[in-house]
Write a protein that holds these residues in place. Structure first.
Motif, PDB file in Angstrom:
ATOM      1  N   TRP A  29       0.867  -1.182   0.000  1.00 48.72           N
ATOM      2  CA  TRP A  29       0.000   0.000   0.000  1.00 48.72           C
ATOM      3  C   TRP A  29       0.899   1.225   0.000  1.00 48.72           C
ATOM      4  N   THR A  30       1.295   1.659  -1.199  1.00 45.68           N
ATOM      5  CA  THR A  30       2.258   2.741  -1.358  1.00 45.68           C
ATOM      6  C   THR A  30       1.559   4.059  -1.656  1.00 45.68           C
ATOM      7  N   GLY A  31       2.323   5.132  -1.578  1.00 41.61           N
ATOM      8  CA  GLY A  31       1.836   6.443  -2.009  1.00 41.61           C
ATOM      9  C   GLY A  31       1.082   7.231  -0.963  1.00 41.61           C
ATOM     10  N   VAL A  32       1.008   6.757   0.260  1.00 42.96           N
ATOM     11  CA  VAL A  32       0.322   7.515   1.309  1.00 42.96           C
ATOM     12  C   VAL A  32       1.208   8.700   1.685  1.00 42.96           C
ATOM     13  N   ARG A  33       0.672   9.897   1.503  1.00 50.15           N
ATOM     14  CA  ARG A  33       1.444  11.109   1.787  1.00 50.15           C
ATOM     15  C   ARG A  33       0.669  12.032   2.717  1.00 50.15           C
ATOM     16  N   ASN A  34       0.080  11.460   3.730  1.00 46.52           N
ATOM     17  CA  ASN A  34      -0.622  12.195   4.767  1.00 46.52           C
ATOM     18  C   ASN A  34      -0.078  11.675   6.093  1.00 46.52           C
ATOM     19  N   TYR A  35       0.331  12.579   6.968  1.00 40.98           N
ATOM     20  CA  TYR A  35       0.972  12.150   8.210  1.00 40.98           C
ATOM     21  C   TYR A  35       0.044  11.350   9.117  1.00 40.98           C
ATOM     22  N   GLN A  36      -1.219  11.729   9.195  1.00 38.48           N
ATOM     23  CA  GLN A  36      -2.138  10.981  10.061  1.00 38.48           C
ATOM     24  C   GLN A  36      -2.328   9.555   9.542  1.00 38.48           C
ATOM     25  N   ALA A  37      -2.506   9.397   8.234  1.00 36.09           N
ATOM     26  CA  ALA A  37      -2.648   8.056   7.658  1.00 36.09           C
ATOM     27  C   ALA A  37      -1.354   7.261   7.844  1.00 36.09           C
ATOM     28  N   ARG A  38      -0.213   7.914   7.650  1.00 33.58           N
ATOM     29  CA  ARG A  38       1.067   7.251   7.881  1.00 33.58           C
ATOM     30  C   ARG A  38       1.180   6.772   9.331  1.00 33.58           C
ATOM     31  N   ASN A  39       0.752   7.615  10.259  1.00 35.83           N
ATOM     32  CA  ASN A  39       0.836   7.255  11.675  1.00 35.83           C
ATOM     33  C   ASN A  39      -0.067   6.076  12.011  1.00 35.83           C
ATOM     34  N   PHE A  40      -1.227   5.975  11.355  1.00 38.07           N
ATOM     35  CA  PHE A  40      -2.070   4.787  11.549  1.00 38.07           C
ATOM     36  C   PHE A  40      -1.285   3.534  11.166  1.00 38.07           C
ATOM     37  N   MET A  41      -0.612   3.585  10.013  1.00 39.40           N
ATOM     38  CA  MET A  41       0.161   2.420   9.572  1.00 39.40           C
ATOM     39  C   MET A  41       1.293   2.118  10.556  1.00 39.40           C
ATOM     40  N   ARG A  42       1.972   3.144  11.002  1.00 37.62           N
ATOM     41  CA  ARG A  42       3.134   2.981  11.879  1.00 37.62           C
ATOM     42  C   ARG A  42       2.739   2.538  13.293  1.00 37.62           C
ATOM     43  N   ASP A  43       1.707   3.165  13.841  1.00 36.91           N
ATOM     44  CA  ASP A  43       1.430   3.012  15.268  1.00 36.91           C
ATOM     45  C   ASP A  43       0.280   2.074  15.607  1.00 36.91           C
ATOM     46  N   ALA A  44      -0.634   1.857  14.689  1.00 37.58           N
ATOM     47  CA  ALA A  44      -1.852   1.138  15.056  1.00 37.58           C
ATOM     48  C   ALA A  44      -2.119  -0.115  14.235  1.00 37.58           C
ATOM     49  N   MET A  45      -1.750  -0.109  12.961  1.00 39.33           N
ATOM     50  CA  MET A  45      -2.024  -1.286  12.123  1.00 39.33           C
ATOM     51  C   MET A  45      -1.103  -2.434  12.492  1.00 39.33           C
ATOM     52  N   ARG A  46      -1.685  -3.626  12.480  1.00 37.56           N
ATOM     53  CA  ARG A  46      -0.924  -4.836  12.780  1.00 37.56           C
ATOM     54  C   ARG A  46      -1.300  -5.926  11.786  1.00 37.56           C
ATOM     55  N   PRO A  47      -0.386  -6.843  11.502  1.00 34.83           N
ATOM     56  CA  PRO A  47      -0.750  -7.994  10.668  1.00 34.83           C
ATOM     57  C   PRO A  47      -1.978  -8.693  11.250  1.00 34.83           C
TER      58      PRO A  47
END
Length: 154
Positions: A29-47
């Protein structure tokens, strides 16, 4: 416990059919250029987290399928590629700004259109339906997830 997400993609970039045709039915899932969406991926999303795969910026936007997160967030390689529309010259390999996760197809569904979603009182709280929401990734609560699944089975 798995969380639920709605992830938007423009079908001409990555559609549910592209995901179905991808090797192992997986795509980054590439091309996300919004910090809040990026932070969801970094901090909250899990396999193992659930995903509503949403087609946006098209003739008929809506949920086109179900997917799951299959990898932890890693640097998005498109930020380093000068030929990519997602290139970020300020991002470095030592300090990448942007992340991606990998998603895997669970199943393609009928299209649950934005119009149908707006007409469903049980979906009124979904972030994607709120005025001014432009985030490409939003969290979906358990009740919203169940309501979407029930509508998809109709």
């Amino acid at each position: 416990m798995a969380r639920h997400w709605l992830m938007k993609s423009e079908p001409d970039e990555a559609s549910i059919d592209d995901l179905a045709a991808a090797p192992d039915r997986r795509l980054p899932w590439t091309g996300v250029r919004n910090y809040q969406a990026r932070n969801f991926m970094r901090d909250a999303m899990r396999p193992g987290d659930d995903v509503l795969f949403y087609h946006s910026s098209c003739a008929e936007p809506g949920i086109a399928g179900l997917a799951r997160i299959v990898g932890a967030a890693v640097p998005d390689e498109t930020q380093f590629d000068p030929a990519s529309p997602y290139h970020d010259p300020k991002s470095t390999r030592d300090k990448p700004r942007w992340l991606q996760v990998e998603v895997e197809l669970v199943r393609k569904t009928r299209l649950l259109s934005l119009r149908e979603m707006r007409q469903a009182p049980e979906l009124a709280t979904m972030r994607v339906l709120q005025p001014g929401n432009r985030l490409s990734i939003t969290e979906v609560d358990d009740a919203e997830w169940a309501a979407v699944l029930a509508r998809l089975e109709r």
